[in-house]
Design an enzyme around this catalytic site. Structure first.
Site, PDB file in Angstrom:
ATOM      1  N   HIS A   1      12.996 -38.181  -7.935  1.00  0.00           N
ATOM      2  CA  HIS A   1      12.243 -38.549  -6.730  1.00  0.00           C
ATOM      3  C   HIS A   1      10.797 -38.059  -6.781  1.00  0.00           C
ATOM      4  CE1 HIS A   1      15.893 -40.049  -4.948  1.00  0.00           C
ATOM      5  NE2 HIS A   1      16.502 -38.915  -5.246  1.00  0.00           N
TER       6      HIS A   1
ATOM      7  N   CYS B   1       0.839  -1.189   0.000  1.00  0.00           N
ATOM      8  CA  CYS B   1       0.000   0.000   0.000  1.00  0.00           C
ATOM      9  C   CYS B   1       0.880   1.248   0.000  1.00  0.00           C
ATOM     10  CB  CYS B   1      -0.949   0.088   1.193  1.00  0.00           C
ATOM     11  SG  CYS B   1      -2.060  -1.307   1.325  1.00  0.00           S
TER      12      CYS B   1
ATOM     13  N   TRP C   1      -2.961  -2.603  -1.599  1.00  0.00           N
ATOM     14  CA  TRP C   1      -2.730  -4.042  -1.767  1.00  0.00           C
ATOM     15  C   TRP C   1      -3.644  -4.696  -0.736  1.00  0.00           C
ATOM     16  CZ3 TRP C   1      -0.898  -8.277   1.068  1.00  0.00           C
ATOM     17  CH2 TRP C   1      -0.537  -9.399   0.301  1.00  0.00           C
TER      18      TRP C   1
ATOM     19  N   GLU D   1      14.932 -19.290  -8.670  1.00  0.00           N
ATOM     20  CA  GLU D   1      14.708 -17.880  -9.013  1.00  0.00           C
ATOM     21  C   GLU D   1      14.089 -17.762 -10.419  1.00  0.00           C
ATOM     22  OE1 GLU D   1      14.481 -15.208  -7.615  1.00  0.00           O
ATOM     23  OE2 GLU D   1      14.804 -13.670  -9.120  1.00  0.00           O
TER      24      GLU D   1
ATOM     25  N   LYS E   1      10.519 -15.991 -11.163  1.00  0.00           N
ATOM     26  CA  LYS E   1      10.350 -14.884 -12.126  1.00  0.00           C
ATOM     27  C   LYS E   1       9.229 -15.212 -13.097  1.00  0.00           C
ATOM     28  CE  LYS E   1      11.887 -12.335 -10.687  1.00  0.00           C
ATOM     29  NZ  LYS E   1      12.722 -12.070  -9.560  1.00  0.00           N
TER      30      LYS E   1
ATOM     31  N   ARG F   1       3.791  -0.515  -4.808  1.00  0.00           N
ATOM     32  CA  ARG F   1       3.495  -1.048  -3.470  1.00  0.00           C
ATOM     33  C   ARG F   1       2.126  -1.728  -3.410  1.00  0.00           C
ATOM     34  NH1 ARG F   1       6.863   1.548   0.350  1.00  0.00           N
ATOM     35  NH2 ARG F   1       5.382   1.009   1.976  1.00  0.00           N
TER      36      ARG F   1
ATOM     37  N   LYS G   1       5.599  -4.661  -4.273  1.00  0.00           N
ATOM     38  CA  LYS G   1       7.053  -4.629  -4.254  1.00  0.00           C
ATOM     39  C   LYS G   1       7.616  -4.925  -2.865  1.00  0.00           C
ATOM     40  CE  LYS G   1      11.060  -3.929  -6.144  1.00  0.00           C
ATOM     41  NZ  LYS G   1      11.569  -5.057  -6.955  1.00  0.00           N
TER      42      LYS G   1
ATOM     43  N   ASN H   1      -1.620   1.487   5.918  1.00  0.00           N
ATOM     44  CA  ASN H   1      -0.795   0.422   5.348  1.00  0.00           C
ATOM     45  C   ASN H   1      -0.411  -0.490   6.505  1.00  0.00           C
ATOM     46  OD1 ASN H   1       1.237  -1.143   4.224  1.00  0.00           O
ATOM     47  ND2 ASN H   1       2.763   0.493   4.295  1.00  0.00           N
ATOM     48  N   GLY H   2      -0.803  -1.760   6.428  1.00  0.00           N
ATOM     49  CA  GLY H   2      -0.479  -2.685   7.524  1.00  0.00           C
ATOM     50  C   GLY H   2      -1.701  -3.503   7.892  1.00  0.00           C
TER      51      GLY H   2
HETATM   52  C1  AGP Z   1      10.821 -10.901  -6.333  1.00  0.00           C
HETATM   53  O1  AGP Z   1      10.716 -10.890  -7.708  1.00  0.00           O
HETATM   54  C2  AGP Z   1       9.582 -10.798  -5.615  1.00  0.00           C
HETATM   55  N1  AGP Z   1       8.823  -9.677  -5.999  1.00  0.00           N
HETATM   56  C3  AGP Z   1       9.614 -11.085  -4.136  1.00  0.00           C
HETATM   57  O2  AGP Z   1       9.806 -12.452  -4.016  1.00  0.00           O
HETATM   58  C4  AGP Z   1      10.660 -10.348  -3.265  1.00  0.00           C
HETATM   59  O3  AGP Z   1      11.934 -10.794  -3.586  1.00  0.00           O
HETATM   60  C5  AGP Z   1      10.350 -10.621  -1.778  1.00  0.00           C
HETATM   61  O4  AGP Z   1       9.095 -10.111  -1.477  1.00  0.00           O
HETATM   62  C6  AGP Z   1      11.396 -10.066  -0.846  1.00  0.00           C
HETATM   63  O5  AGP Z   1      11.509  -8.684  -0.922  1.00  0.00           O
HETATM   64  P1  AGP Z   1      12.760  -7.937  -0.296  1.00  0.00           P
HETATM   65  O6  AGP Z   1      13.948  -8.350  -1.083  1.00  0.00           O
HETATM   66  O7  AGP Z   1      12.428  -6.485  -0.440  1.00  0.00           O
HETATM   67  O8  AGP Z   1      12.862  -8.368   1.132  1.00  0.00           O
END
Ligand code: AGP
Length: 620
Positions: free
Chosen positions: A516, A2, A75, A493, A497, A27, A615, A101-102
């Protein structure tokens, strides 16, 4: 999660708040709203479901005019994205506008009590209870500031809350509770602005001269912002003095630099991000690593018994690679764990443990909570983070900043490369301090690192070629990413993505685990992306590739230039330049980022703001 913006000054508040919200949209973007107090002192609310652009004055028709207001981009946590649940929220008599926010942990209890005393709720949010609490305080005869503070004392959980009141003088009150959700407050040439993050300050900066001084609220601090200035208080209402900090235009600039998406710009920025992470740390002339900001003197490094690396999402994957670096180069037992699991265990750590938190934002609630736990247990706490004014930076004993510049795309890219670079430096530094690496070995490793930015640039030179591959494989509904050793973390990773920006189901798996269970999934409808660069595990992964091919699976493989043998086994080979083994995790990441980007683009997905995500994840 947010974004909050509040403005009080002489100018029209709407465009300033709207622009600020656009800059904070990373956000959260489930819904948005703005409330403005007009010249007669009346409050006007406008809300939209979805992105901030729904509040564009040209879409809305005439936007309310006035020089005081606040806005929010959401959010969703409590209640679906809907008009009723969009912020700002108000009270029964529509006197208060409040954004949040929270999470209000005790909102049900508060709502029950308020409902019993006659308050009528319009939304399903936890936030609305806060505006009714302010109203309750006002009806008890308290001033707005007192009523706001009283509300803050009644709330449980971590939150950032901002509110204003009908009547043309405001003020705007902002409060931070706990460690989730930052609040930055600026006052500049008769204008006050409150925001979740620095980029929202740009619309004010652009119309003024010089740079403003800003205050960052800590948990338990309140700011009262008016045209005359800012006053700070603690939760007991005692005035406090905050040291203002200067911010530069660079701190607040958000710009795509001519690229179609922030994500692509940030991928293309990676050579510079790696260079910035190495600057002043890798001494190329003398073949040494210096880490100003590392919290222990060299003499104490020998006594370390363990390194625990924590993070979430992409930062967890960086931690997993870092574990390999540290065990290999420093010879210290190391483990990587999701901060969201670590914080709820009773981990066996103590004064001889180095806990390394990794995070782009430095505000991820689980990571911050895990850091508090590590602090309680007496571990030495280092953070690797991008945001220098973050919680993580404040809690840790020492910080190694990524210096990657603002990352706006919700999918982390350049900060992953920065994290890996710093973890690599850290491992060399620890290894040298413990005598595991002699001067010659250290020099060799530092020389190797110096090649990193150039090697990434070489890969990026081919960036457009991934579009063709995206068209060939983007229709597969399932992807399996495989790798061994540090490449297992890069596989995870790569899968993250792809799933986060294209919504395609993808799993990241250690290649040796395939037999497995996941091998049961292999058929012509499953696309496997295997990481098999030239390292000691390349032959093992090649065997896994053959197992997939034997079951008619489609294989994309990331290989080292010239590996024709492996290339002949797969459907779509991708190549990274020949490189030292410890640089390979950085290099194999890049093709996976570009592939995900182009698949998402081909599928028409919102690359920079994928659904359901935000984010910085400041809720648990
Ligand atoms: C990454 O592409 C994601 N958006 C998400 O997994 C992110 O890495 C995670 O929320 C951690 O965020 P930070 O690195 O700000 O702690």
């Amino acid at each position: 999660m947010c974004g909050i913006v509040g403005y009080v000054g002489q100018d029209d508040a709407w465009p300033i708040i709207y622009e600020g919200l656009k800059r904070l949209e990373y956000r959260g973007y489930d819904s948005a709203g703005i409330a403005v107090v007009d010249d007669t002192g009346a409050l006007h609310f406008r809300k939209t479901v979805g992105k901030v652009s729904g509040l564009d004055a040209s879409i809305l028709g005439a936007a309310p005019r006035g020089s005081l207001g606040l806005g929010h981009t959401r959010w969703a946590t409590h209640g679906a994205p809907s008009h009723a649940n969009a912020h700002p929220h108000t009270d029964c008599s529509s006197r208060v506008a409040l954004v949040h926010n929270g999470i209000v942990e005790n909102y049900l209890e508060l709502k029950r009590r308020l409902t019993a005393s006659g308050h009528v709720f319009q939304s399903e949010t936890d936030t609305e209870a806060l505006s009714h609490l302010v109203e309750e305080g006002l009806s008890l005869g308290l001033s707005f500031e007192e009523a706001f503070l009283r509300m803050g004392r009644m709330v449980k959980g971590s939150s950032a809350i901002t509110a204003t009141l009908q009547g043309e003088d405001g003020p705007i009150c902002a409060l931070r509770l706990g460690y989730a959700g930052g609040i930055v407050v600026a006052h500049h040439e008769g204008q006050g602005i409150v925001a979740s993050d620095l980029p929202a300050l740009l619309p004010v900066l652009e119309h003024g001269s010089g740079t403003p001084s800003v205050g960052f609220l800590e948990g338990g601090e309140m700011a009262v912002v008016s045209r005359d200035g800012v006053r700070y208080f603690d939760l007991d209402g005692n005035a406090i003095v905050k040291q203002p900090r200067r911010v530069s235009r660079d701190d607040v600039l958000v710009d795509k630099g001519g690229y179609r998406h922030f994500m692509l710009k940030e991928i293309m920025d990676q050579p510079q991000a790696m260079t910035a992470a190495l600057r002043d740390r890798a001494d190329f002339a003398n073949g040494r690593v210096e880490l100003p900001g590392f919290p222990l003197p060299p003499s104490a490094i020998g006594a370390l018994e363990r390194v625990v690396l924590i993070g979430c999402g992409t930062s967890l994957h960086a931690a997993q690679v870092g574990r390999h670096y540290i065990e290999r180069l420093a010879g210290i037992p190391a483990e990587a764990e999701s901060a969201s699991e670590f914080r709820y265990r009773d981990p066996l750590i103590g004064p001889r443990t180095l806990v390394v938190s990794i995070g782009q934002s430095g505000e991820t609630a689980d990571t911050v909570a895990a850091m508090h736990l590590a602090r309680e247990k007496g571990a030495t706490l280092l953070t690797i983070c991008n945001a220098e004014e973050s919680q993580a930076a404040r809690i840790a004993d020492g910080a190694l900043y990524m210096r990657a510049g603002l990352e706006v795309g919700v999918a982390s890219t350049k900060t992953f490369i920065s994290s890996l670079t710093i973890l690599h430096l850290l491992a060399i530094y620890l290894g040298h301090a413990r005598g595991r690496l002699d001067d010659a070995a250290t020099r060799r490793l530092v020389d190797e690192l110096s090649r990193g930015p150039g090697l990434i640039s070489d890969l990026l030179g081919e960036a457009d070629s991934y579009r063709d591959l995206a068209y060939r494989i983007g229709h597969y509904g399932n992807f399996l990413f495989l790798g061994r050793g540090a490449s297992a973390a890069i596989a995870a990773e790569g899968a993250l993505k792809l799933k986060e920006i294209s919504y395609i189901h993808a799993e990241g798996y250690p290649a040796g685990e395939m037999k497995h269970g996941p091998i049961a999934l292999i058929d012509p409808g499953m696309c496997t992306v295997a990481l098999a660069p030239n390292d000691v595990l390349r032959d093992k992964t090649l065997s896994n590739i053959k197992e997939v091919k034997a079951r008619h699976g489609v294989v994309v493989a990331v290989l080292t230039d010239g590996d024709d043998e492996a290339a002949s086994e797969v459907d779509y080979p991708l190549f990274i330049p020949e490189a030292p083994e410890l640089l390979q995790p950085i290099l194999t990441t890049v093709p996976l980022q570009l592939l995900s980007y182009h698949i998402a683009l081909m599928l028409g997905c919102d690359v920079d703001q994928p659904r359901n995500l935000a984010k910085s994840v400041t809720v648990e």
